[in-house]
Structures are given as C-alpha cells and as structure tokens.
Design an enzyme around this catalytic site. Sequence first.
Site, PDB file in Angstrom:
ATOM      1  N   CYS A   1      -2.776   7.997  -2.384  1.00 19.70           N
ATOM      2  CA  CYS A   1      -1.574   8.965  -1.310  1.00 19.70           C
ATOM      3  C   CYS A   1      -1.518  10.563  -1.589  1.00 19.70           C
ATOM      4  CB  CYS A   1      -0.141   8.994  -1.026  1.00 19.70           C
ATOM      5  SG  CYS A   1       0.909   8.210  -0.241  1.00 19.70           S
TER       6      CYS A   1
ATOM      7  N   HIS B   1      -1.027   1.722  -1.373  1.00 18.89           N
ATOM      8  CA  HIS B   1      -0.915   2.149  -2.349  1.00 18.89           C
ATOM      9  C   HIS B   1      -0.576  -0.297  -3.570  1.00 18.89           C
ATOM     10  CE1 HIS B   1       1.017   5.830  -4.231  1.00 18.89           C
ATOM     11  NE2 HIS B   1       1.907   5.603  -2.021  1.00 18.89           N
TER      12      HIS B   1
END
Length: 481
Positions: A330, A427
């Site tokens: 991310c 994630h």
Amino acid sequence: MTKAIMIQGAGSNVGKSLLVAGIARACVIRGLNVAPFKPQNMSNNAAVTVDGGEIGRAQALQARACGLKPMVDMNPVLLKPETDTGAQVIVQGQRFTTMKARDYGKAKADLMPRVLDSFHRLGTGRDLIIVEGAGSPAEINLRAGDIANMGFAEAANLPVVLAGDIDRGGVIAQLVGTHAVLPARDRNRIKAFLVNKFRGDPTLFADGAAAIADRTGWHDLGTLPWFADAWRLPAEDVMDIATRPGGAFKIAVPRLNRIANFDDLDPLVNEPDVTVDIIEPGRALPGDAHLVLIPGSKSTIADLADFRAQGWDVDLAAHIRRGGHVLGICGGYQMLGQKIIDQSGIEGPPGQVAGLGHLLITTHLEPKKTLALIKARHIASGEPVKGYEIHLGRSTGPDTARAWLSVDGRPEGAVSADGRVLGCYLHGLFSADGFRKAYLEELGARAASSGFETRVDTTLDALAQHVETHLDLDRLLSLAE
C-alpha cells in the site's frame, strides 16, 4: 430487549480491547448472541467491512470473537491521525471530513445521533452488546460533548465496568483516583471494577482489591492474570509486535510515523523461523535483514520524507545492493516508485515528490478511496490469497507488467527487473498459509507453518477460558441493562 454493558479503562492501553474480545467469546460459548461496539476509536489500523466501509482493527477482532463479520455499526466513528493535530474522520464506515483536534472537539456532539443510530441498529435481535470505551473517563477535561466514554454511557443509559492495569503499577490509584475525580452522575454509572494484567498469583492482590472496593463501593469482578498468548492475536499497536518471539529469518519493518494497517505482520510473527524487527526512528535498517517490509501509511508523502530523514533510503539501497529483498504494501508500495503525484493536494500542497526509485511506477493520489475485500491468486505458486484494499491513488508503470498477483484476471502489483523488489495494494495476504509458505521458502526461510487463522480462533477460545476462570462473569452479565 437487548442488554448492554460498557467496559471503560482507568487509563489508555489497560487492555480493554482484549477484555471485550475475551468476554465476548466467553458469552458466545455460553450460547449468547453478542456483538461488540466502540463509539469512537482512534487508529490507523483499520479493517474493511462486509458492508463496504472501514472500522478499527480491534473491533474486527472482537467481531471474530463473536462469530460475526465486521460491520460499520460496530465502530461508527473512527479517527485516523494524519498529523499531530489533525485526523481523518470516518463516520459509519465512510470518510466524513478531515479536522483539527480542536474543531473535532466542537463537532462531537453532532455525531452522537449517528453513534446512537449504529448502536441501536447493531443491537436488533441480539442478547448482548459489549461496549468498549476509549482512553479513560478520568480525562474530565474531555467530558463536554463526549461520545467515547461517559457521554455515550449516559446517552445510551449503560452500566459501566472500570478496568485497571496492574502491570504499569499504581492500579489502586488508577481506580480510586478515577472515582475521586468523576462527577457523581458518572461515578454512579460504574457498577464494578476489575484488575487486568497481573503477573504471578492473583490471590496476592486480595487486600488491594478489597481496598479499592472499600473506597469506591464498586463490586470486585476479579483480578485477571497476564494472558501469555496475547501475542498470537492480531496486534492493535505496532509496538506490541516488537516483543514477540522470533527465529533466524529476519524481516525489518521501519516504523513509519503514520504506519497504517500493519496487520500484514501478524501472520509473520506467528512463524517460528521468522523475527519481525520493528525499526524505531533513529535506528538504521539492520544489515543482516533478509527482507525489508515497508508497510502501509496514512500519510505517504510525509512518511516518505521522514523515511529519508532517518537515512533509511540509504540503508534500503545498500540492502538491495547486498542482494536483499524488499516488499512494499500500500503506502510502502507507493514510496518504492519513481514519483508520487498529488495534484489535488490530498496530503498537502498540490505537486509531486520523488519516490525511492526501486520500482518503475508512478502513483497518482486521488480523492476517492478504494475500500474492497479482495480474493486473489499468487501467480508464481498458484496459491489463493485474500485480503483487502484501503487506499487513495493508483499506480502505473513498466514494472506493473510483471504483476505477481491476479485479482479476477486483473494483474495486481509490480516487480523490479531483478525480481528483488515487490509491491502491491493488497493487505492481509500473509494470512493465507499456502502463499505465506511459498513466499518465505522462496526467500530462504524454513518451511512455513500452517493454520494461522485456526490459531487465532484457538487463542480466542483460550482467552475466553481465561476470562471465565478468573473473572466473575455471572455478576458482570447480571449488571448488563
């Protein structure tokens, strides 16, 4: 009617989140239909919900303890710090605004109707709601307009149990002092207390507990010993990871100033051959690390500047020259690219900044946030993975042609030409046992263990038994209204 009870703390980090998870799982084992609720949380460690929003990661674990999927009503207000004085405000799962702390203090009362709306909707058809406070009600300077502790308890007419942390010392002062400073209307809401994190024989604190009960008039629900297996559960604070046991394969994780969604680390610290080394500011990235993992960030551009200020950019380049591997997730993925373009001024003045340059990608920050639960496949091994995306922006460039994940046939992620630097937006992928094993073994770790998800549930069961053994759960449930 649905009953509810609120667990508040005599200070921050007394263990409220784990207490709620343990009590909730114990109630589920007793056959009750239970749900967790936290009116207001402050955390950059968020979870994506089945209804398309985000809540605090701790409430996601509590939902799991209840046998439920995370829902936005479990945490209607989430504050995600972006600076020392301001935060993004998430209301019922969606970005509401960004506010300075002083302005938020004035706005809290306007949020109470939506908090109560979530609370009542969540309670429909359930036996019990276990509510978690935030910080401490002893912070009486924050009482006006409060929605996190006694303000919410008063609005919802809830009884309160106050928890103290004996591991820090001074637990008698914590609890008796809270009794002393609270106004009568708040003090009278507290029906009982408990003492958490006792190391040793809890019966040795009998006189202390009696002293607290004598000075407050509150029921004593018990002294809960230290729960040694807490490290096996997803961590709420990244520094909880730093104390966990580990093995020979070292993963260095720079602790970004606004580190976010570091639940990617939880399955890794459960690996017996892996040490997850949290690198504090002021400390160099270690030369003996096998992998440097750059985690998510709530403020990517600011954290990138801090990364450089720490000299970690120089350390990272040396790590790669030595043949080391890098994974960015991310915000960490965005940092590894050539540049980050923020024309809308989302993270500061409009413009662009140079990235670390280890991936041939460019990231454009955009106002619309991506929130999605994802099922994907690791291309090299064919192993399935699942997780979530929670980010602003999109990344494009030559290295995305070497994507290492596939999401419904769509390529995801990027790989450097030499194969040593990887990045992606997904994630939670390390929760998949097969992928985690394949990834770690490719980097030279011993065969990865299996059953991470099973171990989380087993640990929640053990926590529930711990609560049943040492707390008067019957009395606690009798206090719920």
